[in-house]
Enzyme design. Structure first.
Site, PDB file in Angstrom:
ATOM      1  N   GLU A 108       0.824  -1.210   0.000  1.00 47.42           N
ATOM      2  CA  GLU A 108       0.000   0.000   0.000  1.00 47.42           C
ATOM      3  C   GLU A 108       0.855   1.255   0.000  1.00 47.42           C
ATOM      4  O   GLU A 108       0.688   2.144  -0.829  1.00 47.42           O
ATOM      5  CB  GLU A 108      -0.929  -0.011   1.217  1.00 47.42           C
ATOM      6  CG  GLU A 108      -1.798   1.212   1.329  1.00 47.42           C
ATOM      7  CD  GLU A 108      -2.716   1.348   0.149  1.00 47.42           C
ATOM      8  OE1 GLU A 108      -2.544   2.314  -0.613  1.00 47.42           O
ATOM      9  OE2 GLU A 108      -3.580   0.489  -0.033  1.00 47.42           O
TER      10      GLU A 108
ATOM     11  N   ASP B  68       1.213   4.005  -3.045  1.00 43.63           N
ATOM     12  CA  ASP B  68       0.838   5.412  -2.863  1.00 43.63           C
ATOM     13  C   ASP B  68       1.981   6.353  -3.219  1.00 43.63           C
ATOM     14  O   ASP B  68       1.806   7.321  -3.975  1.00 43.63           O
ATOM     15  CB  ASP B  68       0.408   5.655  -1.413  1.00 43.63           C
ATOM     16  CG  ASP B  68      -0.952   5.080  -1.083  1.00 43.63           C
ATOM     17  OD1 ASP B  68      -1.737   4.852  -2.012  1.00 43.63           O
ATOM     18  OD2 ASP B  68      -1.222   4.846   0.112  1.00 43.63           O
TER      19      ASP B  68
ATOM     20  N   SER C 242      -6.732   1.777  -4.436  1.00 40.32           N
ATOM     21  CA  SER C 242      -5.571   2.337  -3.741  1.00 40.32           C
ATOM     22  C   SER C 242      -4.627   3.020  -4.702  1.00 40.32           C
ATOM     23  O   SER C 242      -3.827   3.865  -4.297  1.00 40.32           O
ATOM     24  CB  SER C 242      -4.811   1.217  -3.022  1.00 40.32           C
ATOM     25  OG  SER C 242      -5.541   0.739  -1.939  1.00 40.32           O
TER      26      SER C 242
ATOM     27  N   ASP D  25     -22.248   7.526 -13.134  1.00 38.19           N
ATOM     28  CA  ASP D  25     -22.767   6.196 -12.790  1.00 38.19           C
ATOM     29  C   ASP D  25     -22.034   5.696 -11.548  1.00 38.19           C
ATOM     30  O   ASP D  25     -20.938   6.164 -11.229  1.00 38.19           O
ATOM     31  CB  ASP D  25     -22.592   5.218 -13.954  1.00 38.19           C
ATOM     32  CG  ASP D  25     -21.160   5.141 -14.437  1.00 38.19           C
ATOM     33  OD1 ASP D  25     -20.307   4.608 -13.692  1.00 38.19           O
ATOM     34  OD2 ASP D  25     -20.875   5.611 -15.556  1.00 38.19           O
TER      35      ASP D  25
END
Length: 464
Positions: free
Chosen positions: A105, A109, A381, A443
């Site tokens: 993660e 990032d 992410s 949407d």
């Protein structure tokens, strides 16, 4: 930390794909910084206002500097090795770590953010000590309050909806557990950045509704003070993460009801879904909603999250877009509304709830280094820091001409959807359905669409 607390990258081997780092003809295999810049028409940055760092939230996942250096050397040699974020350590949060402890993660990032915003910097909000940020060591189910306390001291004692301050479900500091942070709870220790990117989210069902309402009030306060708060829409389509007592991540006695996410349902945050360059397509063609079967290419199935809140109603800025969606592209599922019980009328979703995502960006086949190894990662992410980086670049240009940061961008984007690339292909399946399909206009799988940096910049520079 329990796995449903964040949207981790779905790693798969990178092999020799790194040889194609600047080859735009192969972005359907691997998304590199060059692919992202081509998709969204983002030029190299050349400004660095000292007050315009991009805030990245992390909890229970950590970066290694060696991974950043490998990424810079292979993909962005204009960024010097050793470049690293400024650490805001919240309640014992720490970084960087050794390569053996690096997480997908944090790597995702930071390695997506730096190529888009350089020479601007990153502020890392590394939150919670090892006991609370690691899986199964505590019974804490609350989330974000430690971070919000740290960037706004008044939130520590703020009262709303019958709640004051943190609840017993939140981390407690000083931490009485062995190895825990022994200092007092951080309150107002750090300043919030102009843009904050958070790739961690839960389901609304995870914590009490009033906990979410009080937290949403804080997001409103930050947004109206000029901060842009960007959250990921989740990686399980209209479902949640599979966990007892919801083996398929869906609600109701038969596990068929869609499971909306928190704090995506708060109207004061900007929620980002994920798109993909499908095989055989190029960055010069429209993207589609990210939707991968298990094993292709990730171990687990992945589809971009989207749906409608069971707690927060449709906000005013979104009503026209949502009503147009239902009028022209009704998904055909039974639904319930307003205060009706969950699943009333055989309904699968709340027709009168706040819809998400608001926007999208690419979130599949991302080139990253994790633990010293080349790999591919995906998920919302990835799309979240990409979109947050583009807003940071827009703020940089506004600051350069004496204007303020853009702050809460949702009303502007819904009033000017033409500044985004509309996504009209793909679905976000879950709960035994195909979920919601991408259609012209907004949407609940791709939102209003993906960034078009020049059009967005022109619009936001024209505003006061």
């Amino acid at each position: 930390m329990p796995p449903w607390f964040h949207e981790p990258g779905h790693g798969s081997p990178g092999g020799n794909l790194y040889n194609i780092s600047a080859d735009l003809s192969r972005c359907d295999e691997l998304i590199t910084p060059a692919c992202i810049k081509a998709l969204y028409h983002v030029p190299l940055g050349n400004k660095a206002h000292p007050g315009n760092t991009l805030g990245i939230f992390e909890d229970g996942d950590f970066y290694a500097q060696e991974d950043l250096n490998l990424f810079f050397s292979n993909f962005t040699p204009y960024i010097p090795n050793g470049t690293h974020p400024t650490l805001d350590s919240i309640d014992g949060g720490y970084a960087p770590v050794n390569l053996s402890e690096a997480g997908g993660e944090s790597s995702l990032d930071l390695q997506l953010t730096y190529p888009l915003i350089w020479p601007q910097g990153v502020t890392l909000f590394q939150t919670d000590d090892i006991n609370y940020s690691s899986s199964n060591l505590t019974n804490s189910t609350g989330f974000y309050n430690s971070w919000l306390d740290a960037i706004d001291g008044s939130y520590c004692t703020y009262s709303a909806f019958g709640e004051t301050g943190n609840l017993p479900i939140d981390p407690v500091y000083p931490d009485p557990l062995p190895g825990g942070y022994k200092g007092t709870l951080n309150c107002g220790t750090y300043e919030p950045t102009n843009v904050m990117s958070i790739s961690y989210s839960q389901q609304e069902i995870s914590v009490p509704a009033n906990y979410q309402r009080r937290q949403c009030n804080e997001f409103m306060k930050l947004a109206l003070q000029g901060h842009t708060i960007v959250f990921s829409s989740g990686d399980t389509g209209v479902a949640g993460r599979a966990a007892d007592p919801r083996p398929n991540g869906c609600l109701g006695p038969n596990h068929t009801i869609f499971n909306p996410r928190w704090p995506d349902s708060c109207p004061y945050v900007t929620v980002v879904g994920a798109t993909k360059v499908y095989p055989g397509k190029t960055v010069f063609e429209p993207e589609s909603v990210a939707n991968d079967l298990a094993g292709a290419p990730y171990k687990t199935a992945y589809s971009s999250g989207g749906g409608f809140s069971n707690i927060f109603p449709i906000p005013e800025f979104q009503k026209t877009a949502v009503n147009t969606y239902f009028e022209l592209h009704d998904p055909g599922y039974a639904y319930y509304s307003g205060d009706e019980p969950l699943g009333a009328n055989g309904g699968l979703y709340n027709r009168s709830g706040r819809g998400y995502p608001d926007v999208s960006a690419n979130g599949d086949n991302m080139a990253v280094y994790v633990g010293g190894k080349a790999t591919r990662e995906g998920g919302t992410s990835a799309s979240t820091p990409i979109f947050a980086s583009i807003i940071t670049r827009i703020n940089e240009e506004r600051l350069a001409i004496g204007k303020t940061p853009v702050g809460w961008i949702n009303p502007v984007l819904y009033s000017h959807p033409e500044v985004l690339n509309d996504i009209t292909n793909g679905t976000n399946p879950g709960c035994g359905t195909q979920g919601f399909g991408a259609v012209p206009g907004w949407d609940p799988s791709s939102g209003l669409g993906t960034p078009h940096y020049p059009r967005m910049l022109e619009l936001f520079l024209s505003l006061p």
